[in-house]
Write a protein that holds these residues in place. Structure first.
Motif, PDB file in Angstrom:
ATOM      1  N   LEU A 133       0.769  -1.431  -0.263  1.00  0.00           N
ATOM      2  CA  LEU A 133      -0.300  -0.010   0.072  1.00  0.00           C
ATOM      3  C   LEU A 133       0.971   1.350  -0.271  1.00  0.00           C
ATOM      4  O   LEU A 133       0.330   1.770  -0.919  1.00  0.00           O
ATOM      5  N   ASP A 134       1.945   1.326   0.659  1.00  0.00           N
ATOM      6  CA  ASP A 134       2.766   2.215   1.178  1.00  0.00           C
ATOM      7  C   ASP A 134       3.332   2.423   0.048  1.00  0.00           C
ATOM      8  O   ASP A 134       3.825   3.407  -0.909  1.00  0.00           O
ATOM      9  N   ALA A 139       4.059   5.918  -5.599  1.00  0.00           N
ATOM     10  CA  ALA A 139       3.599   5.709  -6.859  1.00  0.00           C
ATOM     11  C   ALA A 139       3.000   7.174  -7.582  1.00  0.00           C
ATOM     12  O   ALA A 139       3.620   7.827  -8.410  1.00  0.00           O
ATOM     13  N   ALA A 140       1.289   7.265  -6.301  1.00  0.00           N
ATOM     14  CA  ALA A 140       0.377   7.771  -7.002  1.00  0.00           C
ATOM     15  C   ALA A 140       1.473   9.555  -6.845  1.00  0.00           C
ATOM     16  O   ALA A 140       0.679  10.382  -7.592  1.00  0.00           O
ATOM     17  N   ARG A 141       1.944   9.762  -5.450  1.00  0.00           N
ATOM     18  CA  ARG A 141       2.239  11.529  -5.373  1.00  0.00           C
ATOM     19  C   ARG A 141       3.506  11.501  -6.932  1.00  0.00           C
ATOM     20  O   ARG A 141       3.351  12.887  -6.566  1.00  0.00           O
ATOM     21  N   ALA A 142       4.507  10.216  -6.892  1.00  0.00           N
ATOM     22  CA  ALA A 142       5.218  10.577  -7.907  1.00  0.00           C
ATOM     23  C   ALA A 142       4.537  10.689  -8.965  1.00  0.00           C
ATOM     24  O   ALA A 142       4.998  11.122 -10.317  1.00  0.00           O
ATOM     25  N   ILE A 201      -9.565  -0.796  -0.872  1.00  0.00           N
ATOM     26  CA  ILE A 201     -10.071  -2.238  -1.061  1.00  0.00           C
ATOM     27  C   ILE A 201      -8.791  -2.823   0.525  1.00  0.00           C
ATOM     28  O   ILE A 201      -8.884  -3.803   1.337  1.00  0.00           O
ATOM     29  N   LEU A 202      -7.407  -2.464   0.241  1.00  0.00           N
ATOM     30  CA  LEU A 202      -6.556  -3.087   1.066  1.00  0.00           C
ATOM     31  C   LEU A 202      -6.744  -3.037   2.024  1.00  0.00           C
ATOM     32  O   LEU A 202      -6.261  -3.708   3.302  1.00  0.00           O
ATOM     33  N   ASN A 203      -6.786  -1.006   2.634  1.00  0.00           N
ATOM     34  CA  ASN A 203      -6.835  -0.756   4.041  1.00  0.00           C
ATOM     35  C   ASN A 203      -8.295  -1.533   5.075  1.00  0.00           C
ATOM     36  O   ASN A 203      -8.159  -1.938   5.641  1.00  0.00           O
TER      37      ASN A 203
END
Length: 239
Positions: A133-134, A139-142, A201-203
């Protein structure tokens, strides 16, 4: 003396190296060709209805027609390719009715898979999920599209491993590949949204909330189907 000569001849004539046996190499080459063709289909490089010409593919991949032919047959058995007499192979085209039915089934099974993963996760798998998840959030921030696509693909296999139901995993893998024929173009456009939904979903799985994980996983499939439908409706008419 004859016995000695026989032994000497045997000693000078080693058995042929196993690496030269075509029968042992061929299945490996066939598998490489099959997996590469599957990747090209599911990435959207080949779209439904596109012809898959043996000769052209063998030239592109630098192999004979035999492994290409066997790879196409295997992909036909998976439902990704259609082979017709005198016309040859092409990427499978799904009717609206079949696509609807497959999406319904996949949404249900993805929900079950997520629920089982939430119920069966332990401390070690929670740590793996959190690290995954991290990585996705980074990747989302980048804004890394390539990494999104890779993580979105890995996501399903990771949950399947944690859920631990082999029959369910096999059924879903087949359905994912076939529905990917529909979703591949829109998945490129909604890669970040896919990750955001996967993260939810992961959370839920990490928290052990099976009902929420199931709901989110099912909704995720329906969201992808909706994006596909909207993309189809927005295409200009050919008439």
């Amino acid at each position: 003396m004859p016995t000695s000569n026989s032994s000497s001849t045997a000693a000078r004539t080693p058995p042929p190296p196993a690496s030269l046996k075509i029968g042992e190499q061929h299945p490996q080459l066939f598998a490489v060709v099959r997996d590469k063709l599957r990747e090209r289909i599911l990435s959207g490089e080949f779209t439904p209805g596109d012809r898959l010409v043996e000769g052209r593919l063998s030239d592109e991949m630098g192999v004979s027609r035999i492994p290409v032919r066997e790879a196409l047959r295997a992909l036909a058995a998976e439902g990704l390719v259609t082979i017709e007499p005198r016309r040859g192979a092409s990427v499978a085209v799904l009717s609206d009715a079949v696509a609807h039915d497959m999406i319904e089934v996949r949404a249900t099974l993805e929900g079950l898979n997520a629920k089982l993963a939430a119920q069966r996760r332990d401390q070690s798998t929670v740590a793996r999920l959190q690290a995954f998840l991290d990585e996705g959030n980074n990747a989302a921030r980048a804004d890394s599209l390539e990494r999104f696509l890779a993580l979105n693909s890995e996501f399903h296999e990771m949950l399947a491993t944690i859920a631990g139901n082999v029959v369910l995993t096999d059924l879903m893998r087949s359905l994912r590949d076939r529905t990917a024929l529909l979703f591949a173009p829109s998945n490129m456009r909604r890669a970040k949204q896919n990750w955001d939904e996967h993260a939810q979903i992961l959370n839920a799985v990490i928290a052990g909330n099976g009902d929420l994980a199931a709901l989110l996983a099912s909704q995720h499939v329906h969201n992808a189907a909706k994006a596909y439908t909207e993309a189809q409706q927005s295409k200009p008419s050919s008439t």
